[in-house]
Design an enzyme around this catalytic site. Structure first.
Site, mmCIF file in Angstrom:
data_model
loop_
_atom_site.group_PDB
_atom_site.id
_atom_site.type_symbol
_atom_site.label_atom_id
_atom_site.label_comp_id
_atom_site.label_asym_id
_atom_site.label_seq_id
_atom_site.Cartn_x
_atom_site.Cartn_y
_atom_site.Cartn_z
ATOM 1 N N THR A 190 5.681 3.063 3.092
ATOM 2 C CA THR A 190 6.414 3.718 2.015
ATOM 3 C C THR A 190 7.534 4.568 2.593
ATOM 4 O O THR A 190 7.368 5.148 3.659
ATOM 5 C CB THR A 190 5.416 4.647 1.279
ATOM 6 O OG1 THR A 190 4.500 3.830 0.577
ATOM 7 C CG2 THR A 190 6.096 5.606 0.329
ATOM 8 N N VAL A 219 -2.017 1.680 -8.794
ATOM 9 C CA VAL A 219 -0.989 2.668 -8.434
ATOM 10 C C VAL A 219 -1.552 3.497 -7.289
ATOM 11 O O VAL A 219 -2.707 3.924 -7.335
ATOM 12 C CB VAL A 219 -0.657 3.565 -9.648
ATOM 13 C CG1 VAL A 219 0.252 4.712 -9.233
ATOM 14 C CG2 VAL A 219 -0.009 2.747 -10.758
ATOM 15 N N ASP A 221 -0.711 6.590 -4.072
ATOM 16 C CA ASP A 221 -0.372 8.014 -4.020
ATOM 17 C C ASP A 221 1.117 8.283 -4.206
ATOM 18 O O ASP A 221 1.514 9.353 -4.681
ATOM 19 C CB ASP A 221 -0.803 8.595 -2.655
ATOM 20 C CG ASP A 221 -0.131 7.866 -1.491
ATOM 21 O OD1 ASP A 221 0.067 6.639 -1.579
ATOM 22 O OD2 ASP A 221 0.193 8.526 -0.484
ATOM 23 N N GLY A 242 0.575 5.418 3.915
ATOM 24 C CA GLY A 242 -0.732 4.896 4.304
ATOM 25 C C GLY A 242 -1.580 4.586 3.082
ATOM 26 O O GLY A 242 -1.044 4.363 1.988
ATOM 27 N N GLY A 244 -3.086 4.887 -0.044
ATOM 28 C CA GLY A 244 -2.878 5.838 -1.118
ATOM 29 C C GLY A 244 -4.162 6.379 -1.722
ATOM 30 O O GLY A 244 -4.237 7.555 -2.103
HETATM 31 N N1 ASP Z 1 0.942 4.973 0.214
HETATM 32 C C1 ASP Z 1 1.330 3.685 -0.314
HETATM 33 C C2 ASP Z 1 0.363 3.262 -1.367
HETATM 34 O O1 ASP Z 1 -0.830 3.477 -1.210
HETATM 35 C C3 ASP Z 1 1.401 2.625 0.706
HETATM 36 C C4 ASP Z 1 2.150 2.943 1.949
HETATM 37 O O2 ASP Z 1 2.450 4.053 2.270
HETATM 38 O O3 ASP Z 1 2.472 2.026 2.653
HETATM 39 O O4 ASP Z 1 0.781 2.660 -2.323
#
Ligand code: ASP
Length: 332
Positions: A190, A219, A221, A242, A244
């Protein structure tokens, strides 16, 4: 080929990154960096990962050219959203298990205003829609078809965000349809970005296509104020990347900011938030490749980061120079 491998081979990315960034291997030496007196008139930009794109530089330039903090955050994040090579954000993002690209984004400004969109489809720039939710509606969050309806009413156009590369990856995934582990090296990254302007004000934003092959409607974080992003202009700002689900369960970015409010440095606050996740949900230790990383900046311009697993990087622009830094971590 995962996103980072892909980008390493992309000539455009290589060229721009070589000019614009330096990679700093020793996370320890830069993970807690204070603002010098001479920095006072320089913006500081902190963002997750190394997208090999001029993300931080765009935010900084926008501020230097007189743009607002929100302009800076939005313009920088849009660069990642519109790049088809980034398979974890916006256009080119990997789809859910039913083949749909669904996007999440949020923004928060120095006055505590917030806007967010979740489960938004067909719109190239969810970060811009999140900003308009904040600025033009009495609400904080719009979801799904309602978010799409709002975006179209604001003049955005419907687009097909599923690229040929993402279609191929999806077809490959369908052969086994294996959803484990939920987040790993291939299916996350992200863009979370926090910016401090020359007056020391803070704002931030976050945008993602979420976990690849997720359940329809999932959905994470990233668009949740307090989980994927939190800004308190009196204290500091934090954002995450990471898994979420793990971040949501501890209100991760809010936790980091609250730890800074209680006197922790940004680096300590990020480390304690990672430890809190593991303490409350020890099962994550058994999830293969489990990764969560936080980055944070405090009101004094000190910066920190921490990750559960080796491999999390962040980009820090200060004194006009952008460095890519390996975050400290718990697990190899
Ligand atoms: N945090 C994001 C999610 O869980 C994924 C990511 O950071 O790659 O949607």
């Amino acid at each position: 080929m995962n996103r980072r491998t892909f980008l390493k081979t992309a000539s455009l990315a290589g060229a721009s990154a070589a000019v614009l960034s330096e990679t700093v291997k020793a996370g320890a030496s830069l993970s807690s960096v204070g603002r010098q007196a001479s920095d006072v008139r320089q913006p500081m930009i902190l963002s997750t990962w190394d997208f090999k794109l001029p993300v931080n530089q765009t935010a900084s330039r926008t501020l230097q050219e007189g743009g607002t903090l929100l302009d800076a955050v939005e313009k920088a994040i849009k660069i990642v959203e519109e790049d088809p090579r980034i398979t974890s954000v916006g256009y080119g993002g990997y789809p859910d298990r039913d083949g749909h690209v669904t996007l999440d984004a949020c923004m928060m400004d120095e006055r505590g205003n917030a806007g967010s969109v979740v489960f938004l489809e067909h719109i190239m720039h969810p970060i811009s829609v999140a900003r308009l939710v904040m600025e033009k509606t009495p609400h904080v969050m719009l979801a799904g078809v309602g978010a799409l309806q709002f975006a179209l009413a604001q003049g955005f156009h419907k687009e097909d965000l599923l690229t040929e590369e993402a279609k191929k990856a999806y077809a490959e995934w369908l052969k086994k349809s294996n959803y484990l582990p939920p987040i790993n090296e291939q299916n996350h990254d992200t863009i979370g970005l926090v910016a401090m302007d020359a007056s020391g004000n803070l704002a931030g934003g976050c945008s993602t296509s979420g976990a690849a092959w997720k359940m329809r409607g999932r959905v994470g974080d990233s668009p949740l104020i307090g989980a994927g992003l939190y800004v308190d202009n009196e204290i500091g700002a934090a954002t995450s990347s990471g898994l979420g689900e793990a971040v949501i369960k501890v209100a991760g970015s809010f936790l980091v900011v609250e730890l800074m409010r209680n006197g922790k440095s940004p680096a300590e606050a990020c480390r304690l938030a990672i430890e809190r996740i593991i303490q409350k949900q020890p099962k994550y230790k058994d999830v293969q490749d489990f990764l969560v990383g936080f980055i944070a900046i405090d009101k004094q311009g000190e910066v920190g980061a921490f990750s559960y697993r080796k491999g999390f990087q962040y980009s820090l622009l200060r004194d006009g120079v952008n460095n890519v830094i390996d975050a400290e971590y718990v697990m190899k």
